[in-house]
Write a protein that holds these residues in place. Structure first.
Motif: not given
Length: 198
Positions: A48, A52, A68, A71-72, A76
Protein backbone atom coordinates in the motif's frame (compact mmCIF):
# COMPACT_ATOMS: atom_id res chain seq x y z
CA UNK A 1 10.60 -12.62 -2.03
CA UNK A 2 12.43 -14.61 0.64
CA UNK A 3 10.06 -13.22 3.28
CA UNK A 4 7.03 -14.34 1.28
CA UNK A 5 8.49 -17.83 0.80
CA UNK A 6 9.14 -18.11 4.55
CA UNK A 7 5.54 -17.18 5.27
CA UNK A 8 4.20 -19.76 2.82
CA UNK A 9 6.47 -22.47 4.27
CA UNK A 10 5.33 -21.62 7.82
CA UNK A 11 1.68 -21.89 6.78
CA UNK A 12 2.35 -25.23 5.09
CA UNK A 13 3.90 -26.54 8.32
CA UNK A 14 0.77 -25.57 10.26
CA UNK A 15 -1.44 -27.49 7.85
CA UNK A 16 0.29 -30.70 8.96
CA UNK A 17 0.00 -29.88 12.66
CA UNK A 18 -2.78 -31.05 14.96
CA UNK A 19 -4.07 -27.91 16.64
CA UNK A 20 -4.98 -27.75 20.32
CA UNK A 21 -8.26 -26.39 21.67
CA UNK A 22 -8.35 -22.62 21.63
CA UNK A 23 -7.31 -22.31 25.28
CA UNK A 24 -4.22 -24.46 24.75
CA UNK A 25 -2.15 -22.87 22.00
CA UNK A 26 1.44 -23.96 22.46
CA UNK A 27 4.35 -21.54 22.58
CA UNK A 28 5.53 -22.91 19.23
CA UNK A 29 2.14 -22.33 17.60
CA UNK A 30 1.96 -18.85 19.13
CA UNK A 31 5.41 -18.00 17.77
CA UNK A 32 4.54 -19.29 14.28
CA UNK A 33 1.31 -17.30 14.05
CA UNK A 34 3.05 -14.23 15.42
CA UNK A 35 5.89 -14.52 12.87
CA UNK A 36 3.50 -15.07 9.97
CA UNK A 37 1.35 -12.14 11.10
CA UNK A 38 4.39 -9.89 11.37
CA UNK A 39 5.52 -10.92 7.90
CA UNK A 40 2.13 -10.52 6.22
CA UNK A 41 1.40 -7.12 7.75
CA UNK A 42 4.79 -5.89 6.52
CA UNK A 43 4.06 -7.20 3.02
CA UNK A 44 0.63 -5.50 3.01
CA UNK A 45 1.98 -2.26 4.46
CA UNK A 46 4.78 -2.14 1.89
CA UNK A 47 2.37 -2.81 -0.99
CA UNK A 48 0.00 0.00 0.00
CA UNK A 49 2.76 2.44 0.93
CA UNK A 50 4.61 1.85 -2.34
CA UNK A 51 1.53 2.74 -4.37
CA UNK A 52 0.66 5.76 -2.23
CA UNK A 53 4.16 7.18 -2.57
CA UNK A 54 4.00 6.64 -6.32
CA UNK A 55 0.65 8.43 -6.56
CA UNK A 56 1.86 11.28 -4.34
CA UNK A 57 4.78 11.81 -6.73
CA UNK A 58 2.49 11.61 -9.76
CA UNK A 59 -0.20 14.06 -8.64
CA UNK A 60 0.06 14.88 -4.96
CA UNK A 61 -2.55 14.23 -2.28
CA UNK A 62 -5.60 14.32 -4.62
CA UNK A 63 -4.18 11.54 -6.80
CA UNK A 64 -3.20 9.49 -3.73
CA UNK A 65 -6.65 9.89 -2.15
CA UNK A 66 -8.45 8.90 -5.33
CA UNK A 67 -6.18 5.88 -5.77
CA UNK A 68 -6.56 4.79 -2.15
CA UNK A 69 -10.34 5.05 -2.30
CA UNK A 70 -10.49 2.75 -5.31
CA UNK A 71 -7.57 0.36 -4.67
CA UNK A 72 -6.70 -0.03 -0.96
CA UNK A 73 -9.26 -2.79 -0.34
CA UNK A 74 -8.45 -4.63 -3.59
CA UNK A 75 -4.76 -4.66 -2.60
CA UNK A 76 -5.47 -6.36 0.75
CA UNK A 77 -8.03 -8.68 -0.89
CA UNK A 78 -5.46 -9.73 -3.51
CA UNK A 79 -2.84 -10.43 -0.85
CA UNK A 80 -5.40 -12.37 1.18
CA UNK A 81 -6.03 -14.66 -1.80
CA UNK A 82 -2.32 -14.98 -2.52
CA UNK A 83 -1.45 -16.11 1.01
CA UNK A 84 -4.63 -17.98 1.94
CA UNK A 85 -5.59 -15.72 4.86
CA UNK A 86 -7.86 -12.72 5.41
CA UNK A 87 -6.04 -9.38 5.71
CA UNK A 88 -7.97 -6.31 6.86
CA UNK A 89 -7.41 -2.86 8.29
CA UNK A 90 -9.94 -1.81 10.93
CA UNK A 91 -10.47 1.35 12.96
CA UNK A 92 -12.88 2.85 15.49
CA UNK A 93 -12.48 6.09 13.49
CA UNK A 94 -12.71 4.58 10.05
CA UNK A 95 -12.62 6.33 6.70
CA UNK A 96 -14.37 3.53 4.83
CA UNK A 97 -17.39 2.00 6.66
CA UNK A 98 -16.20 -1.45 5.54
CA UNK A 99 -13.19 -0.98 7.86
CA UNK A 100 -15.19 -0.34 11.04
CA UNK A 101 -13.87 -1.96 14.22
CA UNK A 102 -16.08 -4.31 16.23
CA UNK A 103 -16.26 -4.29 20.05
CA UNK A 104 -13.18 -6.48 20.49
CA UNK A 105 -11.14 -4.41 18.07
CA UNK A 106 -12.24 -1.14 19.67
CA UNK A 107 -11.17 -2.60 23.03
CA UNK A 108 -7.77 -3.55 21.59
CA UNK A 109 -7.33 -0.06 20.10
CA UNK A 110 -7.97 1.51 23.52
CA UNK A 111 -5.46 -0.91 25.02
CA UNK A 112 -2.82 0.11 22.50
CA UNK A 113 -3.57 3.77 23.18
CA UNK A 114 -2.97 3.09 26.88
CA UNK A 115 0.29 1.31 26.02
CA UNK A 116 1.53 4.38 24.15
CA UNK A 117 0.39 6.67 26.98
CA UNK A 118 2.40 4.54 29.44
CA UNK A 119 5.44 4.53 27.09
CA UNK A 120 5.10 0.80 26.39
CA UNK A 121 5.84 -0.74 23.00
CA UNK A 122 2.51 -1.81 21.43
CA UNK A 123 3.09 -5.49 20.67
CA UNK A 124 0.96 -7.56 18.25
CA UNK A 125 -1.64 -9.76 19.89
CA UNK A 126 -3.25 -13.08 19.02
CA UNK A 127 -6.91 -13.78 19.76
CA UNK A 128 -8.44 -17.26 19.47
CA UNK A 129 -12.02 -17.41 18.23
CA UNK A 130 -13.54 -20.83 17.47
CA UNK A 131 -11.26 -22.34 14.77
CA UNK A 132 -9.67 -19.02 13.84
CA UNK A 133 -6.51 -17.33 15.07
CA UNK A 134 -6.83 -13.55 14.79
CA UNK A 135 -3.60 -11.56 14.66
CA UNK A 136 -3.78 -7.85 15.51
CA UNK A 137 -1.11 -5.20 15.11
CA UNK A 138 -1.58 -1.46 15.68
CA UNK A 139 -1.34 0.99 12.80
CA UNK A 140 0.56 4.01 14.10
CA UNK A 141 0.39 7.38 12.36
CA UNK A 142 3.55 8.50 10.62
CA UNK A 143 4.28 11.93 9.15
CA UNK A 144 3.14 10.77 5.70
CA UNK A 145 -0.25 9.68 7.10
CA UNK A 146 -1.05 13.14 8.46
CA UNK A 147 -1.42 14.60 4.96
CA UNK A 148 -4.76 12.77 4.84
CA UNK A 149 -5.41 11.91 8.51
CA UNK A 150 -4.18 15.00 10.37
CA UNK A 151 -6.01 18.22 11.20
CA UNK A 152 -7.83 20.34 8.63
CA UNK A 153 -6.10 23.70 8.31
CA UNK A 154 -2.82 22.23 9.51
CA UNK A 155 -1.64 19.07 7.75
CA UNK A 156 -4.83 18.79 5.63
CA UNK A 157 -5.68 21.69 3.33
CA UNK A 158 -9.29 22.84 2.92
CA UNK A 159 -9.19 21.64 -0.68
CA UNK A 160 -8.04 18.18 0.33
CA UNK A 161 -10.59 18.05 3.17
CA UNK A 162 -13.34 18.71 0.63
CA UNK A 163 -12.05 15.87 -1.56
CA UNK A 164 -11.95 13.51 1.41
CA UNK A 165 -15.59 14.33 2.16
CA UNK A 166 -16.50 13.74 -1.48
CA UNK A 167 -14.74 10.37 -1.67
CA UNK A 168 -15.64 9.28 1.88
CA UNK A 169 -18.94 10.90 2.98
CA UNK A 170 -18.82 9.11 6.35
CA UNK A 171 -15.15 9.82 7.10
CA UNK A 172 -14.08 9.87 10.74
CA UNK A 173 -10.34 9.34 10.20
CA UNK A 174 -8.94 12.82 10.80
CA UNK A 175 -7.46 14.84 13.69
CA UNK A 176 -4.71 12.33 14.35
CA UNK A 177 -1.31 13.36 15.60
CA UNK A 178 2.06 11.70 15.07
CA UNK A 179 2.45 8.22 16.61
CA UNK A 180 -1.19 7.66 17.52
CA UNK A 181 -3.16 4.44 17.00
CA UNK A 182 -5.10 4.96 13.77
CA UNK A 183 -6.41 1.41 13.71
CA UNK A 184 -5.32 -2.21 13.50
CA UNK A 185 -4.08 -4.71 11.01
CA UNK A 186 -6.14 -7.88 11.35
CA UNK A 187 -5.10 -11.21 9.87
CA UNK A 188 -7.36 -14.25 10.19
CA UNK A 189 -5.78 -17.70 10.10
CA UNK A 190 -7.99 -20.81 10.06
CA UNK A 191 -6.73 -23.48 12.46
CA UNK A 192 -8.57 -26.55 11.16
CA UNK A 193 -6.38 -28.81 9.06
CA UNK A 194 -8.85 -29.06 6.18
CA UNK A 195 -9.22 -25.27 5.92
CA UNK A 196 -5.66 -24.26 6.79
CA UNK A 197 -4.05 -22.13 4.06
CA UNK A 198 -1.34 -23.97 2.16
Amino acid sequence: MRTGLFCLMAIAVWSCTTHKPETQMTETEHARYRQAGDTLTQIAFDAIRKQLLLKLREGGVPTALTYCQAHALPITDSLSQQYGVTIRRVSNKNRNPLNGANKLESFLIRGYENDLHEKKDPEPRLVLKNDTVLYYKPILTQALCLQCHGTVGQQITEEHAALIQKLYPYDQAINYQLNQVRGLWQISFLQSRSDQPR
